[in-house]
Write an enzyme that holds these catalytic residues in place. Structure first.
Site, short mmCIF file in Angstrom:
data_model
loop_
_atom_site.label_atom_id
_atom_site.label_comp_id
_atom_site.label_asym_id
_atom_site.label_seq_id
_atom_site.Cartn_x
_atom_site.Cartn_y
_atom_site.Cartn_z
CB SER A 206 -8.44 3.61 2.47
OG SER A 206 -7.59 2.99 3.41
CE LYS B 294 -4.06 1.91 2.46
NZ LYS B 294 -4.98 1.75 3.60
CB SER C 244 -8.70 0.69 5.26
OG SER C 244 -9.38 1.90 5.08
N1 GLN Z 1 -13.51 4.09 5.69
C1 GLN Z 1 -12.95 4.55 6.91
C2 GLN Z 1 -12.50 5.98 6.79
O1 GLN Z 1 -12.70 6.56 5.77
C3 GLN Z 1 -11.81 3.65 7.33
C4 GLN Z 1 -10.53 3.96 6.65
C5 GLN Z 1 -9.39 3.10 7.08
O2 GLN Z 1 -9.56 2.08 7.71
N2 GLN Z 1 -8.22 3.58 6.76
O3 GLN Z 1 -12.00 6.55 7.72
#
Ligand code: GLN
Length: 487
Positions: A155, A80, A179
């Protein structure tokens, strides 16, 4: 070669050991596949071909000398793009870091290199890992390998799409509110968030430090377990890192679960669940029953507050973590400022995207004097209450199950104008982050349009071995994981 790329990581590693293929050949095949299909997917921000081939060569030298290889040596992996790899750009999919080159390796990255795992590229993500659909990348959207008009989840959408499309067998992601698990579920693969403190975050670009964890993506539970073994362990550089021995999760994957207790989270299987997801959960319940586990209905009465709690804590923490991107020390600096204050303001206005700005503003507000007690402190107290719900639940059961998401992957663009409905996507995943417990998403079937469904399993802190055991038992009872996206 495509046949080999479709195999599991453990099988790919075996093929290298048995000299059926060289690590260089396999790595080249992975890179070729990325070059030929990634225009459609958008899973990678950049390729790290030289580093990957250098690692692969080391594997082949060891093979030639007959030396012992680490477990996943030679198996291509996508990193990532919020984790440092020396010499590669680490952008967090943000304009503000567009030209930032990693000066050092993240601890997780270093462990991959030490284990001779070729890192083929940096995977696309929502900007600074803020999002649930990967549409918040400043560079390009990621498309779901099962249907290019749908989101891959976020994400870590690039990491998930890469593994689901067999561009790589493995990937690392980070999970702050879901995410890793959400994109794993939308892309039909395995994604796992370890216990808070299991994997060092040194060299991971921080989003919300009390929640962030790095974890594995793979197409099988065994591969995910093996990759977690590689990246976990104590690290002096991360003060939250747990000083515990690295476990072998693979030894206990197939343990009998007869007589063990599976809790079904009542609040996460009711209203708002799509019919197909609901059927998949019933199927999971039936599977575990047939294997001799006892099914218990469990209530987590405060889980409904988890999104509200999360959006105070995560935004508060990110407003502080992202203060360092000021044009002085990292990345982008505006070319048009008359004084220092204007330089800060313009740099940040130009460098951050709209979702990141929204979060910084929300978080700054929640932390500001007069509102701190009403929002931030309250959210911390409620976090504790949610954690206690989980502690009580685990007095009664070994693991909890729930959907990873109430619905399957949605159409690109369908939620971008409505942040609240986007935030609701994470209703089932955020609890595990608030409570610091390990959780996994495993393929659990398909909806009527052929889109993958994910089953989420959660376990008490540090019970990774038991979590993988339950995940493996479900996986092996079906052939969902064998079905691959046709791209
Ligand atoms: N969807 C969540 C957010 O936008 C989680 C993101 C994540 O786990 N990095 O904060």
């Amino acid at each position: 070669m495509l046949e080999l790329l479709k195999k599991s990581a453990v099988e790919q590693a075996k093929a290298i050991k048995n000299k059926e293929v060289s690590a260089v050949e396999l790595t080249k095949a992975s890179i070729e596949r990325i070059k030929s299909i990634d225009e459609k997917l958008g899973a990678f921000n950049s390729l790290t071909e030289d580093t990957a081939l250098e690692t692969a060569k080391k594997v082949d030298e060891k093979v030639a000398k007959g030396e012992e290889l680490p477990l996943l040596a030679g198996v291509p992996l996508a990193l990532k793009d919020n984790m440092n790899l020396i010499g590669s750009k680490t952008t967090a999919s943000s304009k503000i870091l567009e030209n930032f080159v990693s000066p050092y390796n993240a601890t997780a990255t270093q462990k991959l290199l030490d284990n001779l795992i070729p890192i083929v590229g940096k995977a696309n993500l929502d900007e600074f890992a803020m999002g649930s659909s990967n549409e918040n990348s400043a560079f390009k959207k990621v498309h779901n390998p099962w249907n290019l008009n749908k989101v891959p989840g976020g994400s870590s959408g690039g990491s998930a799409a890469s593994v689901a499309s067999c561009e790589s067998a493995l990937a690392l992601g980070s999970d702050t509110g879901g995410s890793i698990r959400l994109p794993a579920s939308f892309c039909g693969i395995v994604g796992m968030k370890p216990t808070y403190g299991k994997v060092s975050r040194y060299g991971l670009i921080a989003f919300a430090s009390s929640l962030d964890q790095i974890g594995p993506f793979a197409r099988t539970v065994e591969d995910a377990a093996a990759l977690l073994e590689v990246i976990s362990g104590y690290d002096y550089h991360d003060s939250t890192s747990l000083n515990l021995p690295v476990e072998n999760y693979r030894n206990t994957l197939n343990n009998d679960i007869k007589g063990l207790k599976v809790g079904v989270v009542k609040e996460l299987i009711g209203e708002g669940l799509s019919e197909d997801v609901s059927k998949a959960i019933q199927n999971a319940i039936d599977t575990y029953k047939a294997q001799g586990a006892e099914i218990v209905e469990i209530s987590l009465p405060n889980i409904k507050h988890s999104i509200g709690i999360y959006y105070i804590l995560a935004t508060a923490e990110c407003s502080s973590n992202l203060a360092r991107f000021d044009g002085v020390r990292y990345g982008h600096r505006t070319s048009d400022a008359k004084n220092l204050l204007e330089m800060y303001c313009k740099t940040r206005a130009e460098g951050f995207g709209p979702e990141v700005k929204r979060r910084i503003m929300l978080g700054t507000y929640a932390l500001s004097s007069g509102y701190y007690d009403a929002y931030y402190k309250k959210a911390l107290q409620m976090r504790r209450v949610v954690h206690e719900d989980f502690l009580k639940a685990f007095e009664q059961v070994n693991v909890l199950i729930a959907p990873t998401c109430p619905n399957t992957a949605f159409d690109l663009g369908s939620k971008t104008e409505d942040p609240l409905s986007m935030y609701l996507t994470d209703i089932a995943t955020i609890g595990a982050n608030l409570s610091g417990i390990p959780a996994i998403s495993v393929p659990a079937g398909f909806d009527k349009d052929g889109m993958p469904i994910g089953l989420q399993i959660m376990a008490p802190q540090l019970k990774e071995a038991e979590l993988f055991n339950f995940a493996y038992k479900f996986e092996q009872a079906h052939d969902y994981y064998k079905q691959l996206a046709n791209i």
